[in-house]
Motif scaffolding. Structure first.
Motif, PDB file in Angstrom:
ATOM      1  N   HIS A  85      -0.852   7.597  -1.602  1.00  0.00           N
ATOM      2  CA  HIS A  85      -1.582   6.722  -2.520  1.00  0.00           C
ATOM      3  C   HIS A  85      -0.829   6.509  -3.827  1.00  0.00           C
ATOM      4  O   HIS A  85      -0.878   5.417  -4.404  1.00  0.00           O
ATOM      5  CB  HIS A  85      -2.987   7.285  -2.772  1.00  0.00           C
ATOM      6  N   THR A  96       1.721   3.992  -3.138  1.00  0.00           N
ATOM      7  CA  THR A  96       1.073   2.687  -3.040  1.00  0.00           C
ATOM      8  C   THR A  96       0.877   2.089  -4.428  1.00  0.00           C
ATOM      9  O   THR A  96       1.158   0.909  -4.660  1.00  0.00           O
ATOM     10  CB  THR A  96      -0.283   2.812  -2.323  1.00  0.00           C
ATOM     11  N   GLU A 118       5.701  -0.981   2.099  1.00  0.00           N
ATOM     12  CA  GLU A 118       4.976  -0.350   3.206  1.00  0.00           C
ATOM     13  C   GLU A 118       5.895   0.108   4.330  1.00  0.00           C
ATOM     14  O   GLU A 118       5.589   1.059   5.041  1.00  0.00           O
ATOM     15  CB  GLU A 118       3.934  -1.328   3.752  1.00  0.00           C
ATOM     16  N   ARG A 160       7.051   3.540   2.989  1.00  0.00           N
ATOM     17  CA  ARG A 160       6.123   4.369   2.205  1.00  0.00           C
ATOM     18  C   ARG A 160       5.752   5.667   2.906  1.00  0.00           C
ATOM     19  O   ARG A 160       5.838   6.752   2.334  1.00  0.00           O
ATOM     20  CB  ARG A 160       4.865   3.558   1.896  1.00  0.00           C
TER      21      ARG A 160
END
Length: 278
Positions: free
Chosen positions: A47, A50, A56, A59
């Motif tokens: 998170h 993010t 992505e 990640r």
């Protein structure tokens, strides 16, 4: 460094504080539950990355790699603390280790080709399954008395090593309930899980370093898929608090320890599934 310089000093201070607090909680859990702290580190890092705008495509890989790297010193300290208290079964380690190492290798190879969404799904689903097992397992329930024969033990070790590597956890998340279901006392299962965390995290982290070399879109200050900034902030906090968790583990009965373990796993799984489905 644009990702870091684009945010205010107050925001960055909050990020630093979040990573340090994450490390402290992970250290307590490593000693308390033998899970290497990854069960907390993985969702928090995911998170945070993010929020930082990490692509992505990399990640989850950076999250898992960084988590495995932070588990190395934590699992060493946790296993030493449990061994001093007599809750680390060396014979179990010797029997499980060959299969675990094979599983780590297979997991590391698979992680090179799996997308971030798959890694996230693996983490969330397995964590939820383990939490449900720990929460609703009847007292006295056992699948067998002790580990099975060589082939069965190798299969168990391979599964623990492979899945743990893909999840970015130290191995206790899987080994603790499995060993407990084989009538290994809970405290011994926790101590043994801490040692397996060291066996899994070191080669697992090295594999994520190699797999991520030269890959674009990684966050700044990353070596392969291991983010050095996150590691530098988390590791000191985990090393400072692991002993607290180990001491606490010997003051809590097995039933309460199992409930705490299940609660943290369920919360973690819910958070990851929500992020995956959103």
């Amino acid at each position: 460094m644009d990702i870091l310089t684009s945010h205010s000093p107050a925001w960055l201070a909050g990020l630093v504080l979040a990573l340090v607090v994450t490390g402290a909680i992970a250290g307590v859990l490593a000693g308390l539950l033998g899970v290497g702290g990854g069960i907390v580190i993985v969702p928090v890092l995911y998170h945070l990355f993010t929020l930082l705008g990490i692509d992505e495509s990399v990640r989850m890989h950076v999250t898992v790699g960084t988590s495995l790297a932070t588990i190395i010193p934590t699992s060493i300290m946790s296993s030493r603390a449990h061994r001093r208290r007599g809750s680390l079964d060396v014979s179990l380690i010797r029997r499980l280790m060959p299969g675990v190492v094979v599983g780590v290798v297979l997991g590391a190879i698979a992680s090179r080709y799996l997308g971030g969404g798959v890694l996230t799904a693996v983490f969330a689903v397995v964590a939820l399954a383990v939490a449900l097992n720990m929460a609703f397992k009847r007292d006295g329930f056992a699948l067998a008395d002790g580990l099975p024969g060589p082939a069965g033990t190798a299969l168990i070790g391979t599964g623990i090593g492979g899945v743990s590597t893909l999840m970015g956890i130290g191995g206790g998340t899987l080994s603790v309930p499995i060993l407990n279901a084989l009538r290994v006392p809970m405290h011994t299962a926790v101590g043994t899980g801490a040692m397996l965390g060291m066996v899994i995290s070191l080669p697992g982290a090295l594999a994520f370093v190699v797999n991520g070399l030269g890959v674009p879109l990684r966050p700044p200050l990353s070596l392969g898929y291991v983010n050095l900034l996150g590691m530098a902030l988390i590791v000191p906090a985990t090393m400072a608090t692991t002993g607290w968790g180990a001491r606490l583990a010997h003051r809590i009965d097995a039933r309460r320890l199992r409930q705490v373990f299940a609660l943290f796993l369920a919360l973690t799984s819910a958070r990851m599934l929500a992020g995956l489905l959103s």
